[in-house]
Write a protein that holds these residues in place. Structure first.
Motif: not given
Length: 208
Positions: A65-67, A74-79, A115-118
């Motif tokens: 998911i975070l790859l 890019k910074p990872i928004d944990r929320d 979805m992660m990168a919006r």
């Protein structure tokens, strides 16, 4: 099959160069971009969900998911990560590798990754093509929810009338041309369109 829907989507996403016409995403002309610009655009504005999931087999669900964010540095928004994971129902499967997940779970990982990168738009190419009916409903329900609750734009290619019925707008393609433009159609309306197209095609064959 063969109507040009995947080719159209690939042109829209900057994966293929159109021979004519222009493609715009967020006011940017994708069809005139060079490779570096396209790479940057795909990392920031465009997400992808493929029929074959395209997960890295040696990475667990969370790492998959975070790859893209890690590759783009890019910074990872944990929320936001926790929210996306909760929506797709993967809280208890984050440490599992793709081989330890069902087809539906793998596709939900792919949805969460997109979805992660919006991104401004997510392109989904037959996202339920390898799934059973229950998993298909789960994935389509998530995609619908991401549109209604998070304002996400999704362009989905499918030959499945049931999957198409989840969309707000349906364009029907045949031989590279748009034959129908439907606003929030029901499943029954889409079936009727497919039946009419099939009858027209049979008529052409009979005439030939």
């Amino acid at each position: 099959s063969g109507s040009g829907k995947s080719t159209l989507m690939h042109c829209m996403a900057g994966l293929d160069q159109p021979t004519s016409g222009k493609v715009f995403v967020e006011g940017l002309e994708v069809s005139s971009m060079g490779q570096k610009q396209l790479t940057d655009l795909r990392r920031t504005q465009i997400g992808f969900i493929f029929q074959s999931f395209n997960l890295v087999p040696t990475l667990c669900a969370e790492e998959n998911i975070l790859l893209p964010l890690q590759i783009a540095k890019k910074p990872i928004d944990r929320d936001w990560f926790k929210q996306v994971v909760k929506v797709v129902g993967l809280e208890k499967r984050l440490t599992h590798r793709p081989s330890q997940l069902s087809g539906g779970q793998q596709q939900r990982v792919a949805c969460a990754r997109a979805m992660m990168a919006r991104p401004s738009v997510i392109f989904a190419d037959e996202p339920t093509g390898n799934l059973d009916s229950r998993s298909s409903r789960e994935v389509l329900g998530f995609l619908k929810q991401s549109v209604t609750e998070y304002g996400q734009s999704i362009v989905m290619v499918t030959h499945d009338p049931r999957a198409a019925s989840y969309a707000d707008r349906v364009l029907v393609l045949a031989d590279g041309h748009i034959t129908q433009d439907l606003d929030r159609p029901t499943y029954e309306q889409i079936l009727e369109v497919f039946a009419d197209d099939g009858a027209d095609e049979a008529g052409k064959v009979a005439q030939a």
